[in-house]
Design a protein around this motif. Structure first.
Motif, PDB file in Angstrom:
ATOM      1  N   UNK A 128       0.824  -1.209   0.000  1.00 11.59           N
ATOM      2  CA  UNK A 128       0.000   0.000   0.000  1.00 11.59           C
ATOM      3  C   UNK A 128       0.861   1.264   0.000  1.00 11.59           C
ATOM      4  N   UNK A 129       0.545   2.198  -0.875  1.00 17.46           N
ATOM      5  CA  UNK A 129       1.254   3.478  -0.908  1.00 17.46           C
ATOM      6  C   UNK A 129       0.568   4.504  -0.014  1.00 17.46           C
ATOM      7  N   UNK A 130      -0.739   4.357   0.127  1.00 13.72           N
ATOM      8  CA  UNK A 130      -1.523   5.160   1.079  1.00 13.72           C
ATOM      9  C   UNK A 130      -1.345   6.664   0.918  1.00 13.72           C
ATOM     10  N   UNK A 131      -1.063   7.116  -0.297  1.00 14.38           N
ATOM     11  CA  UNK A 131      -0.958   8.548  -0.534  1.00 14.38           C
ATOM     12  C   UNK A 131       0.282   9.192   0.047  1.00 14.38           C
ATOM     13  N   UNK A 132       1.260   8.375   0.477  1.00 13.98           N
ATOM     14  CA  UNK A 132       2.486   8.918   1.079  1.00 13.98           C
ATOM     15  C   UNK A 132       3.669   8.935   0.117  1.00 13.98           C
ATOM     16  N   UNK A 133       3.505   8.324  -1.037  1.00 10.03           N
ATOM     17  CA  UNK A 133       4.610   8.232  -2.002  1.00 10.03           C
ATOM     18  C   UNK A 133       4.244   9.013  -3.260  1.00 10.03           C
ATOM     19  N   UNK A 134       5.193   9.805  -3.733  1.00 13.98           N
ATOM     20  CA  UNK A 134       5.003  10.590  -4.955  1.00 13.98           C
ATOM     21  C   UNK A 134       5.916  10.049  -6.042  1.00 13.98           C
TER      22      UNK A 134
END
Length: 227
Positions: A145-151
């Motif tokens: 899960x990237x969960x919106x923390x990785x760009x």
């Protein structure tokens, strides 16, 4: 003659009483037998209970599904809102990406068969562009899960160094040790990308809003928040 008649009467009453005994006995036996078979027939509720046990549509337990038809602009919040009433949270949704970080599907973790069936009906009624299929727990476990923390940064110059990427991200709160640069196939030539980890989705979104389409050396950088 009188004695003979008395003897006949005695014998007749004796045979009558003996023959009457079986006649009364047989109905009792059949009545008991009918009650026995009736009792056996009344034991269907346990069988119904067994059938309801095998019917897992009402049984609690995690069920996994894979949603196809999503595009790059579809967010996890869009799907959770679409499936309102199916007891899904953002933590119950993972996005599956290919090697170029194009989203191919979404994995969903439902709390029960009932919730999965409800989602299937909702998609058939309101989300005809999507297709929901059953999936295995192993498929869910394999996805990170990237969960919106990785760009994702796209279009980094070939001659750019790590310091150049850090200068591009100046003013943002991120984990400098997490920067990972790599190439992916593209036309007319491979494109250089990088992923960067941020402490929270809020800080990742701040970086996206302030840095997207900025320049690293002479190249414009396109940014995308991975879900």
């Amino acid at each position: 003659m009188t004695n003979l008649n008395l003897l006949r009467k005695a014998l007749g009453s004796h045979f009558t009483s003996r023959s009457a005994t079986p006649n009364h006995g047989l109905p009792v036996f059949f009545r008991q037998s009918s009650r026995f078979f009736s009792t056996e027939g009344e034991q269907s509720p346990p069988e119904s209970s067994a059938n309801s046990f095998l019917d897992t549509s009402e049984t609690a337990g995690l069920v996994y599904g894979k949603l196809y038809g999503i595009t790059r602009n579809v967010l996890k919040t869009d799907i959770v809102n679409l499936l309102e009433g199916c007891n899904l949270s953002l933590d119950d949704v993972k996005v599956e990406y290919n090697r170029s970080f194009t989203p191919t599907s979404m994995m969903m973790q439902f709390p029960s068969w009932k919730a999965y069936d409800n989602a299937f009906r909702v998609i058939g009624r309101r989300g005809r562009m999507y297709r929901l299929e059953r999936a295995d727990r192993s498929q869910w476990d394999l996805l990170s899960p990237y969960n919106g923390k990785i760009i994702l940064l796209q279009g980094i110059p070939r001659n750019a160094a790590l310091d150049d990427v850090e200068r591009f991200l100046s003013g943002c709160d991120y984990d400098a040790t997490s920067i990972n640069m790599f190439f992916r196939a593209s036309i007319p030539e491979p494109i250089r990308m990088a992923t960067v980890l941020f402490p929270s989705p809020t800080q990742a979104m701040h970086a996206f809003l302030t840095k997207n389409r900025g320049f690293c050396l002479n190249n414009q950088i396109l940014m995308r928040v991975l879900q």
